[in-house]
Design a protein around this motif. Structure first.
Motif, mmCIF file in Angstrom:
data_model
loop_
_atom_site.group_PDB
_atom_site.id
_atom_site.type_symbol
_atom_site.label_atom_id
_atom_site.label_comp_id
_atom_site.label_asym_id
_atom_site.label_seq_id
_atom_site.Cartn_x
_atom_site.Cartn_y
_atom_site.Cartn_z
ATOM 1 N N ARG A 43 0.757 -1.248 -0.035
ATOM 2 C CA ARG A 43 -0.129 0.118 0.089
ATOM 3 C C ARG A 43 0.843 1.375 0.026
ATOM 4 O O ARG A 43 0.605 2.172 -0.583
ATOM 5 C CB ARG A 43 -1.171 0.079 1.266
ATOM 6 C CG ARG A 43 -2.163 -1.046 1.267
ATOM 7 C CD ARG A 43 -3.162 -0.622 2.275
ATOM 8 N NE ARG A 43 -3.817 -2.042 2.642
ATOM 9 C CZ ARG A 43 -4.690 -1.949 3.672
ATOM 10 N NH1 ARG A 43 -4.861 -0.861 4.628
ATOM 11 N NH2 ARG A 43 -5.339 -3.106 4.004
ATOM 12 N N MET A 44 2.067 1.200 0.753
ATOM 13 C CA MET A 44 2.826 2.590 0.844
ATOM 14 C C MET A 44 3.161 2.934 -0.453
ATOM 15 O O MET A 44 3.240 4.014 -0.985
ATOM 16 C CB MET A 44 4.036 2.319 1.552
ATOM 17 C CG MET A 44 4.868 3.491 1.880
ATOM 18 S SD MET A 44 3.567 4.627 2.975
ATOM 19 C CE MET A 44 3.477 4.028 4.511
ATOM 20 N N TYR A 45 3.746 1.785 -1.445
ATOM 21 C CA TYR A 45 3.934 1.984 -2.763
ATOM 22 C C TYR A 45 3.026 2.831 -3.690
ATOM 23 O O TYR A 45 2.905 3.597 -4.459
ATOM 24 C CB TYR A 45 4.628 0.810 -3.215
ATOM 25 C CG TYR A 45 4.667 0.577 -4.739
ATOM 26 C CD1 TYR A 45 5.282 1.284 -5.685
ATOM 27 C CD2 TYR A 45 3.532 -0.435 -5.244
ATOM 28 C CE1 TYR A 45 5.147 0.963 -7.098
ATOM 29 C CE2 TYR A 45 3.519 -0.537 -6.701
ATOM 30 C CZ TYR A 45 4.241 0.166 -7.630
ATOM 31 O OH TYR A 45 4.135 -0.175 -8.896
ATOM 32 N N LEU A 46 1.633 1.980 -3.475
ATOM 33 C CA LEU A 46 0.732 2.618 -4.255
ATOM 34 C C LEU A 46 0.211 4.007 -3.621
ATOM 35 O O LEU A 46 -0.202 4.909 -4.759
ATOM 36 C CB LEU A 46 -0.545 1.619 -3.995
ATOM 37 C CG LEU A 46 -0.495 0.208 -4.275
ATOM 38 C CD1 LEU A 46 -1.660 -0.610 -4.171
ATOM 39 C CD2 LEU A 46 0.020 0.166 -5.952
ATOM 40 N N ALA A 47 0.450 4.198 -2.503
ATOM 41 C CA ALA A 47 0.137 5.591 -1.831
ATOM 42 C C ALA A 47 1.056 6.566 -2.572
ATOM 43 O O ALA A 47 0.411 7.638 -2.981
ATOM 44 C CB ALA A 47 0.020 5.622 -0.468
ATOM 45 N N GLY A 85 12.468 3.079 10.527
ATOM 46 C CA GLY A 85 11.865 2.946 9.255
ATOM 47 C C GLY A 85 10.435 2.760 9.196
ATOM 48 O O GLY A 85 9.570 3.120 10.261
ATOM 49 N N PHE A 86 9.877 2.317 7.979
ATOM 50 C CA PHE A 86 8.265 2.356 7.817
ATOM 51 C C PHE A 86 8.111 0.782 7.152
ATOM 52 O O PHE A 86 8.660 0.114 6.607
ATOM 53 C CB PHE A 86 7.868 3.346 6.998
ATOM 54 C CG PHE A 86 7.917 4.749 7.417
ATOM 55 C CD1 PHE A 86 6.876 5.202 7.706
ATOM 56 C CD2 PHE A 86 9.174 5.449 7.664
ATOM 57 C CE1 PHE A 86 6.639 6.506 8.338
ATOM 58 C CE2 PHE A 86 9.211 6.753 8.016
ATOM 59 C CZ PHE A 86 7.996 7.309 8.423
ATOM 60 N N ARG A 87 6.744 0.500 7.569
ATOM 61 C CA ARG A 87 6.215 -0.784 6.649
ATOM 62 C C ARG A 87 5.486 -0.419 5.817
ATOM 63 O O ARG A 87 5.280 0.795 5.557
ATOM 64 C CB ARG A 87 5.054 -1.258 7.935
ATOM 65 C CG ARG A 87 5.669 -1.713 9.346
ATOM 66 C CD ARG A 87 4.308 -1.788 10.459
ATOM 67 N NE ARG A 87 4.663 -2.193 11.640
ATOM 68 C CZ ARG A 87 4.598 -1.338 12.618
ATOM 69 N NH1 ARG A 87 4.191 -0.106 12.288
ATOM 70 N NH2 ARG A 87 4.759 -1.582 13.818
ATOM 71 N N MET A 88 5.379 -1.271 4.783
ATOM 72 C CA MET A 88 4.676 -1.249 3.472
ATOM 73 C C MET A 88 3.228 -1.194 3.802
ATOM 74 O O MET A 88 2.513 -0.448 3.002
ATOM 75 C CB MET A 88 5.115 -2.431 2.535
ATOM 76 C CG MET A 88 4.626 -2.079 1.045
ATOM 77 S SD MET A 88 5.726 -0.722 0.454
ATOM 78 C CE MET A 88 7.113 -1.637 -0.120
ATOM 79 N N PHE A 115 9.220 5.295 0.044
ATOM 80 C CA PHE A 115 7.952 5.741 -0.435
ATOM 81 C C PHE A 115 7.478 6.625 0.497
ATOM 82 O O PHE A 115 6.875 7.507 0.218
ATOM 83 C CB PHE A 115 7.176 4.440 -0.844
ATOM 84 C CG PHE A 115 7.740 4.000 -2.085
ATOM 85 C CD1 PHE A 115 8.184 4.462 -3.323
ATOM 86 C CD2 PHE A 115 8.010 2.546 -2.021
ATOM 87 C CE1 PHE A 115 8.597 4.088 -4.432
ATOM 88 C CE2 PHE A 115 8.406 1.829 -3.114
ATOM 89 C CZ PHE A 115 8.640 2.447 -4.695
ATOM 90 N N ALA A 116 7.568 6.209 1.941
ATOM 91 C CA ALA A 116 6.941 6.941 2.991
ATOM 92 C C ALA A 116 7.509 8.380 2.948
ATOM 93 O O ALA A 116 6.753 9.316 3.014
ATOM 94 C CB ALA A 116 6.853 5.972 4.301
ATOM 95 N N LEU A 117 8.585 8.288 3.105
ATOM 96 C CA LEU A 117 9.339 9.857 3.285
ATOM 97 C C LEU A 117 9.056 10.559 2.140
ATOM 98 O O LEU A 117 8.851 11.758 2.205
ATOM 99 C CB LEU A 117 11.038 9.542 3.384
ATOM 100 C CG LEU A 117 11.404 8.955 4.746
ATOM 101 C CD1 LEU A 117 12.897 8.673 4.654
ATOM 102 C CD2 LEU A 117 10.740 9.709 6.112
#
Length: 438
Positions: A43-47, A85-88, A115-117
């Motif tokens: 989802r993070m990539y899609l966001a 760090g972040f989860r996906m 992707f989150a940053l």
């Protein structure tokens, strides 16, 4: 030099901007089609694709309200890992039931962190909730002794592939959180920096005999791996655009001219993935680039270094009105490679070595969906998030004035990247204040 056979009397196709804005607004505000179910853990990539696409279209602040944008930011921070760090996606967060035995099933992820940053920066966040110190410490642990990066840590082991994609994301995270100055950033809070020299070496040894860069030594080169390698080097200020000798192992790639030569040959007028090799050109005049002519033009480009003002036409003539880019030798054009190959040439300071007008016509006439908006992979395909985003980014690099200017190394708008120095300055002020109080 203009393309042979082009009818300059016809108006150039335009981006159906309203349809693209509607496509991305629908994606970010409603459920995605069922085909994306398998991407639930990405989802993070899609966001990132959604918010950055709306930013490139200059529609983020009109398509999404302030409350919605704040909600996006809060969701991203909900995916932040307590150890850095972040989860996906939030699906692996055990919450109150988290313990040492199930920690391995809830790791931070290197691509997700990048992707989150990136998404936070696009949304105008100030990064004050980012666990910066923990993330930098975690990032160093995800690097292997040989210099390559994995994706996650599981029971203390680095897991994931060794290809340049993880290295690119790691270099991006480092760039976000340490800044652009290698010497100064190395001293941040005494946190050990990643081993840049070893990461550069990993990239240098992946350049293969025909010039492109692969995921591993002696593998087939690929435009995506080439972009990630060059982008990684650029974000660490180690990209050799021809100013350093090939023997300088502190910079990469190993042979700049061979990379450029390989990238130039990625532009193609083979468009139909289901057609026989000659079926698209029956009765048409076709041409093959003369290798000696290519060498001559590359030498001219090398002598001149980067052309200061990009032009929409290339020094190479292609006998077709539109031509896309492919990712490997003898492959057809594909929307995404207009970005991976084109951005690589831009990073190397050679934007005029591919025909930008032909790329725009390929994207707008062949893979832009005329009803739904977005871009498909091949002509006639339905749009998807991945190709729709990279199609917009490639249009920007190819000189379109209907999309924001994009940064070739970060794949976000230049407006977004321009916000980073302000964050770095704020951190420097905080660090100086902390030093004064101790």
């Amino acid at each position: 030099m203009t393309l042979e056979g082009r009818n300059d009397g016809l108006p150039e196709p335009r981006l159906e901007k309203a349809r693209h804005v509607k496509y991305w607004t629908r994606c970010i505000k409603t459920f995605l089609p069922h085909q994306y179910t398998g991407n639930d853990s990405n989802r993070m990539y899609l966001a990132f694709l959604m918010v950055s696409a709306l930013d490139l279209l200059d529609a983020l602040y009109t398509a999404c309200s302030e409350d919605e944008r704040c909600g996006f930011i809060d969701w991203i921070y909900h995916c932040q890992h307590p150890d850095g760090g972040f989860r996906m996606w939030p699906g692996t967060d055990f919450g109150e039931r988290a313990n040492a035995s199930n920690a391995k099933w809830d790791p931070a992820n290197v691509p997700a962190t990048y992707f989150a940053l990136s998404s936070l920066l696009i949304l105008g966040d100030d990064f004050k909730r980012v666990r910066r110190k923990q993330t930098l410490q975690w990032l160093r642990r995800v690097q292997r002794p040989d210099g390559s990066f994995g994706e996650i840590l599981m029971d203390g082991r680095v897991e994931g592939g060794r290809d340049p994609r993880a290295g690119y994301c790691a270099a991006g995270v480092r760039h976000f959180l340490r800044g652009a100055n290698e010497d100064a950033s190395h001293k941040y809070d005494g946190i050990e920096d990643i081993n840049i020299d070893d990461l550069v070496r990993c990239i240098r040894i992946c350049q293969v005999f025909d010039g492109g860069i692969a995921d591993e030594p002696f593998h087939e080169p690929h435009a995506g791996y080439t972009f990630c390698s060059l982008g990684c080097l650029s974000l660490m200020d180690r990209l050799n655009t021809g100013k350093h000798p090939s023997t300088d192992e502190s910079h990469g790639p190993s042979d700049v001219q061979e990379v450029i030569r390989w990238l130039v040959h990625r532009q193609t007028n083979l468009l139909d993935p289901d057609a026989a090799l000659d079926s698209e050109f029956v009765g048409a005049k076709t041409a093959k680039l003369d290798p000696l002519e290519v060498d001559k033009l590359l030498m001219q480009a090398s002598d001149a270094q980067a052309v200061s003002k990009p032009s929409s036409s290339s020094v190479f003539a292609i006998n077709t009105e539109c031509a896309g880019m492919n990712g490997r030798t003898n492959k057809v054009a594909d929307t995404c490679y207009a970005w991976w190959s084109g951005a690589s040439l831009h990073m190397l300071g050679q934007p005029n070595l591919y025909d930008q007008t032909a790329v725009r016509k390929y994207l707008l006439e062949k893979t832009q969906h005329p009803v739904l908006g977005g871009f498909g992979k091949f002509p006639g395909d339905l749009p998807d998030l991945y190709h729709s985003y990279l199609g917009l980014a490639a249009l920007s690099l190819a000189g379109s004035d209907e999309v924001k200017e994009v940064d070739a190394s970060m794949c976000v708008s230049k407006d977004v990247r321009a916000r980073l120095p302000e964050l770095w300055e704020a951190w420097d002020v905080e660090n100086r204040a902390d030093d004064a109080s101790t």
